[in-house]
Design an enzyme around this catalytic site. Structure first.
Site, short mmCIF file in Angstrom:
data_model
loop_
_atom_site.label_atom_id
_atom_site.label_comp_id
_atom_site.label_asym_id
_atom_site.label_seq_id
_atom_site.Cartn_x
_atom_site.Cartn_y
_atom_site.Cartn_z
N HIS A 247 -49.50 14.36 28.91
CA HIS A 247 -50.19 15.25 29.85
C HIS A 247 -49.43 16.57 30.01
O HIS A 247 -48.81 16.83 31.05
CB HIS A 247 -50.37 14.55 31.20
CG HIS A 247 -51.48 13.56 31.18
ND1 HIS A 247 -51.53 12.46 32.00
CD2 HIS A 247 -52.60 13.49 30.41
CE1 HIS A 247 -52.63 11.76 31.75
NE2 HIS A 247 -53.28 12.37 30.79
N CYS A 302 -46.73 4.38 24.95
CA CYS A 302 -45.32 4.16 25.29
C CYS A 302 -45.06 2.67 25.42
O CYS A 302 -45.84 1.95 26.07
CB CYS A 302 -45.00 4.86 26.61
SG CYS A 302 -43.32 4.51 27.17
N HIS A 330 -56.60 7.72 36.72
CA HIS A 330 -55.58 8.14 35.77
C HIS A 330 -55.75 7.36 34.46
O HIS A 330 -56.03 6.17 34.46
CB HIS A 330 -54.18 7.89 36.35
CG HIS A 330 -53.09 8.48 35.51
ND1 HIS A 330 -52.53 7.82 34.44
CD2 HIS A 330 -52.48 9.69 35.56
CE1 HIS A 330 -51.61 8.59 33.88
NE2 HIS A 330 -51.56 9.73 34.54
N GLU A 332 -53.76 6.19 32.28
CA GLU A 332 -52.94 4.99 32.09
C GLU A 332 -53.55 3.80 32.82
O GLU A 332 -53.59 2.68 32.30
CB GLU A 332 -51.51 5.24 32.59
CG GLU A 332 -50.61 4.02 32.37
CD GLU A 332 -49.29 4.14 33.10
OE1 GLU A 332 -48.68 5.22 33.11
OE2 GLU A 332 -48.86 3.10 33.68
N CYS A 400 -41.30 3.24 35.45
CA CYS A 400 -40.36 3.30 34.33
C CYS A 400 -39.06 4.00 34.72
O CYS A 400 -38.99 4.69 35.74
CB CYS A 400 -41.03 3.99 33.14
SG CYS A 400 -41.13 5.76 33.34
N SER A 429 -49.06 12.83 36.19
CA SER A 429 -48.81 12.04 37.41
C SER A 429 -47.36 12.12 37.83
O SER A 429 -47.05 12.37 39.00
CB SER A 429 -49.21 10.58 37.15
OG SER A 429 -48.78 9.76 38.20
N ASN A 430 -46.44 11.93 36.89
CA ASN A 430 -45.04 11.89 37.31
C ASN A 430 -44.57 13.25 37.80
O ASN A 430 -43.71 13.34 38.67
CB ASN A 430 -44.16 11.31 36.21
CG ASN A 430 -43.83 12.31 35.13
OD1 ASN A 430 -42.87 13.05 35.25
ND2 ASN A 430 -44.66 12.34 34.09
S1 SF4 Z 1 -42.97 8.46 31.82
FE1 SF4 Z 1 -42.18 6.39 31.44
S2 SF4 Z 1 -43.97 5.18 30.86
FE2 SF4 Z 1 -44.56 7.34 30.68
S3 SF4 Z 1 -44.12 7.87 28.56
FE3 SF4 Z 1 -42.27 8.36 29.70
S4 SF4 Z 1 -40.99 6.51 29.54
FE4 SF4 Z 1 -43.07 5.94 28.97
#
Ligand code: SF4
Length: 512
Positions: A247, A302, A330, A332, A400, A429-430
């Site tokens: 993303h 992943c 989302h 995922e 993760c 998202s992250n």
């Molecule tokens: S954020 Fe975490 S789950 Fe997503 S691609 Fe990176 S390591 Fe993998």
């Protein structure tokens, strides 16, 4: 930050009387100086005490050399290059002046609705036509003028802004019908840029930049990008990628430029072609659809998302209802839910956890989206644990390592910063969670795609800025952001390492 030195007041240089008349009133209270036409007068003006060794703006008109510029476009120079033509001379012009803060200004102008372009400006001693104009374009310049090289050099170590409004273009040379109208349009846009110039001036100053570490690419994102790059190198013929591989708009654009073809659905991929599935993972039905079309699939999911898929399938096979903590829309979560769609209930927040009704309260398990805010996800899990004493939990955390580490790192710097900037795309998202973590520390925080999205008004009077980047944001975007901020005054860099990351994932056999 202690001992902060404010920048001296900026001065605005306008070579021509018409340019001075267009902007002087609009730029008040900034001093606007008429510096004269051409390199010789500019060199003389550059030596004046009111002009030299201070932040400096050059505001004026220019001729476009790039074909795609229009009369009235505003060119914000990333660099001013003194270019000597045969038989000419450029008094007082030094080495090229690089202007790293230009993206901040161009972004502000665009948000103000003005037609801003970002790129090098050539500076020479005469108006150029025909072949000479084409030569500047071939060197990558957007526009050319007669004064910026000498004036920009006068600033010395201080910030510079060179803003030129296009009058003539290769298709609309000077001294043709309509030149006057085009000149008025250019002066009008130059005047309309005045509020942004004042914001630039208010954003100047010495700063401390505190960089949260780790930040930027995680192992899953690096692996997914490498899969696409290797597939492009290895396989003849088109390589398709279903959805954004990760993303981030910059990553997608860069891979597109290398030849990757991004599609929304497999129905857009010609039968028997090669297709890469994105890092967020997919539901099994996507694999079935690929098989039906005879596609050669390379799966860039992943491994830590695959772990969640395995959990969901295992819990479901044991007869459990699976609470999937995450955001239903989302990608995922769509993929994880698809592992057992009849038995998964997506739980977005504490309120949903308090109201959820499984078929059998004694046969329940939970899994999580990998990129949630750790503290929020735990609150949701706490509610589920309290309601369902026999709830089965994942053996190892689903959120993760990369998400956890980036949140820890930004939490460690947010409270001491006056402002936090997180580089990442709006659909990451992250990255969005990093902004929320910083905000919960009480600090204003913004998600920016790149330096061009940083608003100058956020920076006024701010001396300590925390910086991070989501796991899908390329490191070069952070470097460009730091360079842009350093273009507003001296910066002191402080890299805060919270955790060392050494995670690496192996590549799928199709590209290893
Ligand atoms: S954020 Fe975490 S789950 Fe997503 S691609 Fe990176 S390591 Fe993998």
């Amino acid at each position: 930050m202690t001992g902060t030195r404010p920048e001296p007041a900026a001065v605005v240089c306008t070579p021509l009387a018409a340019e001075h008349a267009a902007v002087a009133r609009a730029l008040r209270p900034l001093p606007v100086v008429r510096t004269g036409k051409g390199p010789a007068r500019s060199a003389t003006s550059a030596a004046r005490a009111e002009v030299r060794d201070r932040p400096l703006v050059v505001a004026g008109l220019a001729g476009a050399v790039a074909d795609d510029l229009q009369p009235g476009d505003l060119v914000v120079a990333t660099e001013v290059r003194a270019t000597e033509l045969p038989g000419g001379g450029l008094p007082g012009a030094g080495a090229p002046t690089v202007i790293p803060a230009a993206p901040l200004v161009a972004g502000a102008l665009r948000r103000a609705g003005l037609p801003a372009r970002l790129g090098p400006i050539g500076s020479t001693d005469r108006i150029v036509h025909g072949a000479a104009r084409a030569r500047f374009a071939a060197d990558g310049a957007l526009a050319v003028d007669l004064e910026s090289a000498q004036l920009a050099a006068a600033a010395g170590e201080h910030p510079v802004l060179v803003l030129r409004a296009v009058v003539d273009t290769p298709r609309h040379p000077l001294l043709r019908p309509g030149t006057a109208v085009r000149g008025l349009r250019a002066l009008r846009n130059l005047r309309a840029a005045a509020p942004v110039v004042r914001q630039w001036q208010q954003a100047l100053g010495e700063r401390q930049l505190v960089l949260a570490s780790p930040r930027s690419f995680c192992a899953g994102v690096a692996r997914a990008i490498e899969i696409v790059e290797r597939a492009l190198d290895r396989y003849p013929g088109p390589v398709y990628v279903r959805r954004q591989i990760v993303h981030n708009a910059h990553v997608v654009r860069e891979l597109e430029q290398r030849g990757a073809r991004f599609v929304a659905e497999l129905s857009e991929v010609p039968p028997n072609s090669r297709v890469i599935l994105a890092a967020h993972g997919v539901a099994p039905e996507v694999h079935l659809q690929a098989a039906e079309r005879g596609l050669q699939v390379i799966d860039a999911t992943c491994p830590l998302v695959s772990k969640v898929h395995n959990e969901v399938r295992r819990y479901a096979a044991q007869g459990n209802t699976v609470f999937l903590i995450g955001h239903a829309d989302h990608e995922e979560v769509v993929g994880s839910r698809g592992q057992a769609p009849d038995q998964v209930i997506v739980v977005a927040d504490v309120a949903e956890a308090a109201g959820v009704r499984p078929a059998d309260p004694d046969r329940v398990a939970y899994a999580m989206q990998t990129t949630l805010a750790v503290d929020e996800a735990e609150q949701i899990a706490d509610v589920l644990r309290a309601r369902f004493p026999r709830l089965t939990a994942p053996a190892r955390e689903d959120i993760c390592y990369a998400t956890t580490n980036r949140q820890r790192a930004i939490r460690s710097i947010a409270a001491e910063a006056e402002l936090v900037l997180v580089v990442g795309s709006a659909n990451s998202s992250n990255s969005a969670r990093l902004v929320e973590v910083a905000e919960r520390a009480g600090t204003p925080a913004y998600l920016v795609e790149d330096a061009g999205e940083v608003e100058l008004s956020w920076l006024a009077g701010v001396r300590r800025i925390g910086i991070s980047a989501g796991a899908s944001a390329p490191p070069h975007l952070v470097e460009e952001l730091v360079a842009a901020l350093a273009g507003l005054g001296p910066v002191q860099l402080d890299n805060r390492d919270v955790v060392d990351e050494h995670v690496q994932f192996s590549l799928p056999r199709e590209v290893s």
